[in-house]
Design a protein around this motif. Structure first.
Motif, PDB file in Angstrom:
ATOM      1  N   VAL A 385       0.818  -1.223   0.000  1.00 51.59           N
ATOM      2  CA  VAL A 385       0.000   0.000   0.000  1.00 51.59           C
ATOM      3  C   VAL A 385       0.855   1.277   0.000  1.00 51.59           C
ATOM      4  CG1 VAL A 385      -1.923  -1.162   1.163  1.00 51.59           C
ATOM      5  CG2 VAL A 385      -0.277   0.111   2.536  1.00 51.59           C
ATOM      6  N   LEU A 386       2.146   1.117   0.298  1.00 50.49           N
ATOM      7  CA  LEU A 386       3.016   2.290   0.387  1.00 50.49           C
ATOM      8  C   LEU A 386       3.374   2.801  -1.016  1.00 50.49           C
ATOM      9  CD1 LEU A 386       4.058   3.665   2.941  1.00 50.49           C
ATOM     10  CD2 LEU A 386       6.180   2.365   2.714  1.00 50.49           C
ATOM     11  N   MET A 387       3.367   4.135  -1.179  1.00 53.03           N
ATOM     12  CA  MET A 387       3.709   4.686  -2.496  1.00 53.03           C
ATOM     13  C   MET A 387       5.239   4.759  -2.661  1.00 53.03           C
ATOM     14  SD  MET A 387       3.051   8.806  -1.990  1.00 53.03           S
ATOM     15  CE  MET A 387       1.299   8.678  -1.910  1.00 53.03           C
ATOM     16  N   PRO A 388       5.732   4.868  -3.885  1.00 54.42           N
ATOM     17  CA  PRO A 388       7.170   5.047  -4.078  1.00 54.42           C
ATOM     18  C   PRO A 388       7.628   6.282  -3.292  1.00 54.42           C
ATOM     19  CG  PRO A 388       6.073   4.655  -6.176  1.00 54.42           C
ATOM     20  CD  PRO A 388       4.982   4.812  -5.167  1.00 54.42           C
ATOM     21  N   SER A 389       8.749   6.166  -2.659  1.00 54.92           N
ATOM     22  CA  SER A 389       9.336   7.174  -1.753  1.00 54.92           C
ATOM     23  C   SER A 389       8.573   7.294  -0.429  1.00 54.92           C
ATOM     24  CB  SER A 389       9.485   8.562  -2.401  1.00 54.92           C
ATOM     25  OG  SER A 389       8.309   9.333  -2.216  1.00 54.92           O
ATOM     26  N   GLY A 390       7.548   6.465  -0.255  1.00 55.65           N
ATOM     27  CA  GLY A 390       6.774   6.462   1.002  1.00 55.65           C
ATOM     28  C   GLY A 390       7.624   5.942   2.159  1.00 55.65           C
ATOM     29  N   LYS A 391       7.255   6.339   3.373  1.00 54.30           N
ATOM     30  CA  LYS A 391       8.062   5.948   4.546  1.00 54.30           C
ATOM     31  C   LYS A 391       7.239   5.089   5.512  1.00 54.30           C
ATOM     32  CE  LYS A 391      11.057   9.151   3.143  1.00 54.30           C
ATOM     33  NZ  LYS A 391      10.241   9.797   2.147  1.00 54.30           N
ATOM     34  N   PHE A 392       7.980   4.253   6.212  1.00 53.77           N
ATOM     35  CA  PHE A 392       7.362   3.430   7.260  1.00 53.77           C
ATOM     36  C   PHE A 392       8.131   3.715   8.543  1.00 53.77           C
ATOM     37  CE2 PHE A 392       5.179  -0.883   8.026  1.00 53.77           C
ATOM     38  CZ  PHE A 392       5.219  -0.733   9.415  1.00 53.77           C
ATOM     39  N   ALA A 393       7.476   4.343   9.515  1.00 53.83           N
ATOM     40  CA  ALA A 393       8.145   4.630  10.795  1.00 53.83           C
ATOM     41  C   ALA A 393       7.758   3.544  11.793  1.00 53.83           C
ATOM     42  CB  ALA A 393       7.712   5.993  11.316  1.00 53.83           C
ATOM     43  N   LEU A 394       8.744   2.748  12.172  1.00 59.71           N
ATOM     44  CA  LEU A 394       8.496   1.636  13.086  1.00 59.71           C
ATOM     45  C   LEU A 394       9.021   1.971  14.477  1.00 59.71           C
ATOM     46  CD1 LEU A 394       7.810  -1.545  13.416  1.00 59.71           C
ATOM     47  CD2 LEU A 394      10.280  -1.809  13.235  1.00 59.71           C
ATOM     48  N   ASN A 395       8.121   1.941  15.444  1.00 57.14           N
ATOM     49  CA  ASN A 395       8.562   2.124  16.827  1.00 57.14           C
ATOM     50  C   ASN A 395       8.716   0.733  17.443  1.00 57.14           C
ATOM     51  OD1 ASN A 395       6.782   2.686  19.844  1.00 57.14           O
ATOM     52  ND2 ASN A 395       8.952   3.029  19.526  1.00 57.14           N
ATOM     53  N   TRP A 396       9.870   0.471  17.989  1.00 57.95           N
ATOM     54  CA  TRP A 396      10.137  -0.873  18.530  1.00 57.95           C
ATOM     55  C   TRP A 396      10.990  -0.755  19.793  1.00 57.95           C
ATOM     56  CZ3 TRP A 396       8.434  -5.562  18.458  1.00 57.95           C
ATOM     57  CH2 TRP A 396       9.228  -6.640  18.861  1.00 57.95           C
ATOM     58  N   GLY A 397      10.450  -1.182  20.894  1.00 64.16           N
ATOM     59  CA  GLY A 397      11.221  -1.225  22.134  1.00 64.16           C
ATOM     60  C   GLY A 397      11.727  -2.637  22.322  1.00 64.16           C
ATOM     61  N   GLU A 398      13.028  -2.800  22.436  1.00 64.36           N
ATOM     62  CA  GLU A 398      13.578  -4.157  22.599  1.00 64.36           C
ATOM     63  C   GLU A 398      13.012  -4.800  23.867  1.00 64.36           C
ATOM     64  OE1 GLU A 398      15.316  -6.046  20.771  1.00 64.36           O
ATOM     65  OE2 GLU A 398      16.045  -4.703  19.212  1.00 64.36           O
ATOM     66  N   PRO A 399      12.436  -5.982  23.743  1.00 59.85           N
ATOM     67  CA  PRO A 399      11.866  -6.586  24.953  1.00 59.85           C
ATOM     68  C   PRO A 399      12.938  -7.095  25.905  1.00 59.85           C
ATOM     69  CG  PRO A 399      11.606  -8.031  23.071  1.00 59.85           C
ATOM     70  CD  PRO A 399      12.251  -6.802  22.557  1.00 59.85           C
ATOM     71  N   ILE A 400      12.613  -7.028  27.192  1.00 56.14           N
ATOM     72  CA  ILE A 400      13.534  -7.501  28.221  1.00 56.14           C
ATOM     73  C   ILE A 400      13.358  -9.004  28.335  1.00 56.14           C
ATOM     74  CG2 ILE A 400      13.952  -7.447  30.719  1.00 56.14           C
ATOM     75  CD1 ILE A 400      12.802  -4.483  30.454  1.00 56.14           C
ATOM     76  N   GLY A 401      14.478  -9.731  28.426  1.00 49.68           N
ATOM     77  CA  GLY A 401      14.388 -11.197  28.528  1.00 49.68           C
ATOM     78  C   GLY A 401      13.577 -11.598  29.744  1.00 49.68           C
ATOM     79  N   GLU A 402      12.600 -12.416  29.538  1.00 49.63           N
ATOM     80  CA  GLU A 402      11.697 -12.764  30.640  1.00 49.63           C
ATOM     81  C   GLU A 402      12.408 -13.543  31.728  1.00 49.63           C
ATOM     82  OE1 GLU A 402       7.770 -14.601  29.971  1.00 49.63           O
ATOM     83  OE2 GLU A 402       7.679 -13.005  28.460  1.00 49.63           O
ATOM     84  N   GLY A 403      12.223 -13.128  32.951  1.00 51.84           N
ATOM     85  CA  GLY A 403      12.772 -13.847  34.085  1.00 51.84           C
ATOM     86  C   GLY A 403      14.280 -13.747  34.215  1.00 51.84           C
ATOM     87  N   LYS A 404      14.902 -12.942  33.382  1.00 53.06           N
ATOM     88  CA  LYS A 404      16.366 -12.879  33.412  1.00 53.06           C
ATOM     89  C   LYS A 404      16.866 -11.636  34.157  1.00 53.06           C
ATOM     90  CE  LYS A 404      17.065 -16.206  30.278  1.00 53.06           C
ATOM     91  NZ  LYS A 404      17.925 -17.322  30.318  1.00 53.06           N
ATOM     92  N   GLY A 405      15.982 -10.851  34.681  1.00 50.85           N
ATOM     93  CA  GLY A 405      16.426  -9.611  35.326  1.00 50.85           C
ATOM     94  C   GLY A 405      16.565  -8.558  34.252  1.00 50.85           C
ATOM     95  N   GLU A 406      16.553  -7.302  34.684  1.00 49.58           N
ATOM     96  CA  GLU A 406      16.472  -6.236  33.688  1.00 49.58           C
ATOM     97  C   GLU A 406      17.695  -6.084  32.812  1.00 49.58           C
ATOM     98  OE1 GLU A 406      15.010  -2.393  34.297  1.00 49.58           O
ATOM     99  OE2 GLU A 406      13.519  -3.083  35.722  1.00 49.58           O
ATOM    100  N   ASN A 407      18.823  -6.595  33.252  1.00 48.80           N
ATOM    101  CA  ASN A 407      20.018  -6.338  32.467  1.00 48.80           C
ATOM    102  C   ASN A 407      20.475  -7.521  31.614  1.00 48.80           C
ATOM    103  OD1 ASN A 407      19.943  -3.993  34.122  1.00 48.80           O
ATOM    104  ND2 ASN A 407      22.005  -3.608  33.325  1.00 48.80           N
ATOM    105  N   TYR A 408      19.665  -8.536  31.568  1.00 44.05           N
ATOM    106  CA  TYR A 408      20.000  -9.633  30.657  1.00 44.05           C
ATOM    107  C   TYR A 408      19.035  -9.584  29.489  1.00 44.05           C
ATOM    108  CZ  TYR A 408      22.991 -11.584  34.229  1.00 44.05           C
ATOM    109  OH  TYR A 408      23.974 -11.766  35.135  1.00 44.05           O
ATOM    110  N   TYR A 409      19.555  -9.725  28.314  1.00 48.18           N
ATOM    111  CA  TYR A 409      18.712  -9.717  27.122  1.00 48.18           C
ATOM    112  C   TYR A 409      18.961 -10.996  26.350  1.00 48.18           C
ATOM    113  CZ  TYR A 409      18.264  -4.897  28.420  1.00 48.18           C
ATOM    114  OH  TYR A 409      17.994  -3.766  29.122  1.00 48.18           O
ATOM    115  N   GLU A 410      17.864 -11.556  25.851  1.00 45.22           N
ATOM    116  CA  GLU A 410      18.002 -12.792  25.075  1.00 45.22           C
ATOM    117  C   GLU A 410      18.698 -12.509  23.753  1.00 45.22           C
ATOM    118  OE1 GLU A 410      15.518 -15.880  25.508  1.00 45.22           O
ATOM    119  OE2 GLU A 410      16.190 -15.304  27.502  1.00 45.22           O
ATOM    120  N   GLU A 411      18.303 -11.420  23.169  1.00 45.67           N
ATOM    121  CA  GLU A 411      18.749 -11.135  21.809  1.00 45.67           C
ATOM    122  C   GLU A 411      18.366  -9.692  21.515  1.00 45.67           C
ATOM    123  OE1 GLU A 411      17.612 -12.496  17.277  1.00 45.67           O
ATOM    124  OE2 GLU A 411      16.750 -13.639  18.911  1.00 45.67           O
ATOM    125  N   VAL A 412      18.980  -9.088  20.524  1.00 41.17           N
ATOM    126  CA  VAL A 412      18.502  -7.781  20.042  1.00 41.17           C
ATOM    127  C   VAL A 412      17.719  -8.087  18.760  1.00 41.17           C
ATOM    128  CG1 VAL A 412      19.181  -5.547  19.137  1.00 41.17           C
ATOM    129  CG2 VAL A 412      20.385  -6.524  21.097  1.00 41.17           C
TER     130      VAL A 412
END
Ligand SMILES: C[S@@+](CC[C@H](N)C(=O)[O-])C[C@H]1O[C@@H](n2cnc3c(N)ncnc32)[C@H](O)[C@@H]1O
Length: 568
Positions: A385-412
């Motif tokens: 549906v996007l036109m040529p030169s159209g933009k897609f602004a994606l907001n994405w907050g990296e999720p925190i690894g579940e149960g790993k505490g705030e400073n451990y991340y599974e992956e980016v």
């Protein structure tokens, strides 16, 4: 009161003068009469049949098979003629069914109802309060047994009973509770008189036998053709399904599975009944698919309810429409309302994998891999549906690894998005860091000085990605409405914007974030799309800035919130 007409003497009557007992209940009698039986029966003249005078001829009370044998041979039959009431005729039919040949459970059910009716007439005043209908008495007894669960005396008819009582109004009916002792006694007596081998209580009768009377003839024929294992119990299970389409499907399913157990049929019948209302509400073209799903997976009824809600939401074409804003309450997997290349800018914040919802709720993602696989067609649809030169602004907050505490991340995960967009022809054009909640970490005790002295300091994740993707094509020129000052500040790659208050657990865009993107990447009059519209922030800011806005949102309950945002 019965008067002997032939003084117990045997008289010989022409079998053609005799008509069958009107209460006679064996529908499979013909199968039990063969040449040998006929020859033997007509030789035995000492065993008379019992008849009563009726009109020009007689009505047979007892001895149906013998009567049929004499009729077949065309010879006179020995009879005892007695004056018999209807109730006595019923009693003879009862003996005939229960003490002799095998019979169909439906015949039995019909006869029990008739007998109940006659016996209950012995308490005419009390019985009249139940519309002289034995089913009403049984229903009232049933309701009384569960009266602690029902607040009023209104209750609906038991399954399968509704159509079998002639002239009774559909829906809920009122009958007096408690049921008078005299009626309860009669009911219990009738059931206690069933021979031990066939004994059932009135509740079993109400719940399991009565539905058999409701099976349409063609279904009954198929059930009788022995293609379904389990005879009466299988029949009972299938007959219990209230929705005729669902019942037929269950029958077909049972036929295709010769080894199916009655327990499995029962389980499916019960789910089908629990979701009966949902099936009725489901879009017509989806009903059979839903039934198939129930038969194959036997899911929890709640899942079916959710699925129907989803289907209904996706059926709703567009519920908020104004000249410049359209919102479709359906999954963005299908955005066929939008033409190819019609959208100048997409701004969105997709939910995480366990929160995103798809047209088929059962395909909900559990892992990141599943999530990105299911997102693939959505990104493809956006690219379309996007036109040529159209933009897609994606907001994405990296999720925190579940149960790993705030400073451990599974992956980016952000690289997966970049790959996915690239696959569909959208190239990464700008990387912005949205810094939100500058003091939030300390205020909320997310980071502690205690950890610093342990050389184990925590760093609070208080920023999110804002990635701008671009579809190849020639640039357009015009006045976006952005001022020089705005342009100067917003082209810095770190945006300090206070996060907005979440609504119903949804992370909502702050207006300023959306405003910046719109003014940087679109012109007034352009179409701005948010495929995961949430509370409608993108739509309302786009409208304020003179853009046309389109949103897709699967959760119809957000409609009032969106509506309010659009008018405020
Ligand atoms: C993070 S929220 C978006 C919040 C939004 N940016 C705002 O400002 O309110 C994501 C939304 O996507 C919706 N959603 C989930 N799956 C969807 C789908 N397949 N199609 C459309 N919307 C979906 C959710 O119901 C939720 O409202």
């Amino acid at each position: 009161m019965s008067k002997t007409v032939s003084n117990w003497k045997i008289v010989f009557l022409d079998p053609l003068q005799i008509f069958p007992n009107p209460f006679f209940a064996r529908s499979n009698l013909d199968d039990t009469i063969d040449e040998v039986f006929i020859e033997d029966a007509v030789k035995d003249l000492k065993q008379p049949v019992i008849v009563r005078p009726k009109g020009e001829g007689y009505e047979l009370a007892f001895g149906h098979r013998r009567w049929m044998a004499f009729k077949a041979k065309g010879v006179k039959i020995p009879c005892i003629i007695r004056e018999l009431s209807d109730e006595e005729m019923i009693d003879y039919a009862w003996d005939d069914v229960f003490h002799f040949e095998a019979h169909e459970p439906e015949d039995e059910a019909r006869l029990i109802l008739k007998r109940l009716d006659f016996k209950l007439r012995h308490a005419p005043k009390e019985y009249a309060k139940y519309g002289n209908d034995p089913l009403n008495v049984l229903k009232a007894m049933n309701a009384e047994q569960f009266s602690k669960y029902i607040k009023s005396r209104e209750f609906s008819a038991p399954r399968g009973a509704e159509k079998s009582a002639k002239g009774r109004p559909a829906g809920t009916t009122k009958y007096p509770l408690p049921v008078p002792e005299v009626l309860v006694k009669i009911v219990e007596t009738v059931f206690s008189e069933l021979p031990a081998k066939r004994r059932i209580d009135w509740r079993t009768f109400l719940m399991h036998r009565l539905p058999l009377l409701e099976i349409p003839d063609e279904v009954k024929e198929e059930l009788d053709s022995k293609e379904v294992r389990g005879s009466t119990r299988a029949k009972e299970a299938i007959a219990k399904v209230e929705d005729p389409d669902a019942r037929r499907c269950l029958l077909e399913w049972a036929k295709e599975k010769p080894k199916v157990r009655v327990r499995d049929l029962d389980k499916r019948a019960s789910v089908l009944n629990k979701v009966k209302d949902e099936l009725e509400k489901a879009p017509e073209q989806e009903k059979e698919k839903l039934i198939d799903l129930i038969l194959e997976k036997c899911p929890h009824p709640r899942q079916i309810k959710l699925e129907v809600e989803r289907l209904k939401a996706s059926e709703t074409p567009s519920t908020i429409v104004d000249e410049d804003v359209k919102i479709y309450f359906k999954s963005c997997e299908d955005m066929s309302e939008l033409g190819d290349g019609s959208v100048a800018l997409i701004i969105t914040s997709p939910p995480y994998w366990n929160k995103v919802e798809f047209n088929d709720v059962l395909s909900k993602a559990k892992t990141a891999d599943e999530f990105f696989a299911l997102m693939d067609p959505i990104v493809e649809e956006c690219a379309r549906v996007l036109m040529p030169s159209g933009k897609f602004a994606l907001n994405w907050g990296e999720p925190i690894g579940e149960g790993k505490g705030e400073n451990y991340y599974e992956e980016v995960y952000v690289h997966r998005w970049i790959e996915l967009f690239k696959k569909h022809g959208l190239k990464l054009y700008a990387k912005i860091i949205w810094h939100k909640n500058p003091f939030y970490a300390i205020a909320m005790d997310r980071v502690r000085y205690d950890d610093a002295v342990k050389a184990d300091a925590k760093v609070h994740l208080n920023w999110e990605w804002l990635l701008i993707f671009r579809k190849d094509g020639p640039t357009r020129e015009g006045n976006t409405g952005i001022t020089y000052e705005e342009w100067k500040n917003w082209t810095d790659a770190v945006w300090y914007i206070q996060a907005a208050q979440s609504v119903r657990n949804l992370a909502v865009f702050p207006d300023e974030l959306v405003e910046r993107i719109i003014k940087l990447y679109s012109f007034p009059g352009d179409i701005v799309l948010d495929p995961f519209a949430g509370t409608g922030t993108t739509l309302s800011v786009a409208k304020k800035l003179g853009r046309k806005a389109v949103g897709y949102e699967i959760n119809k309950e957000l409609q009032p919130i969106i509506q309010q945002k659009l008018v405020s």
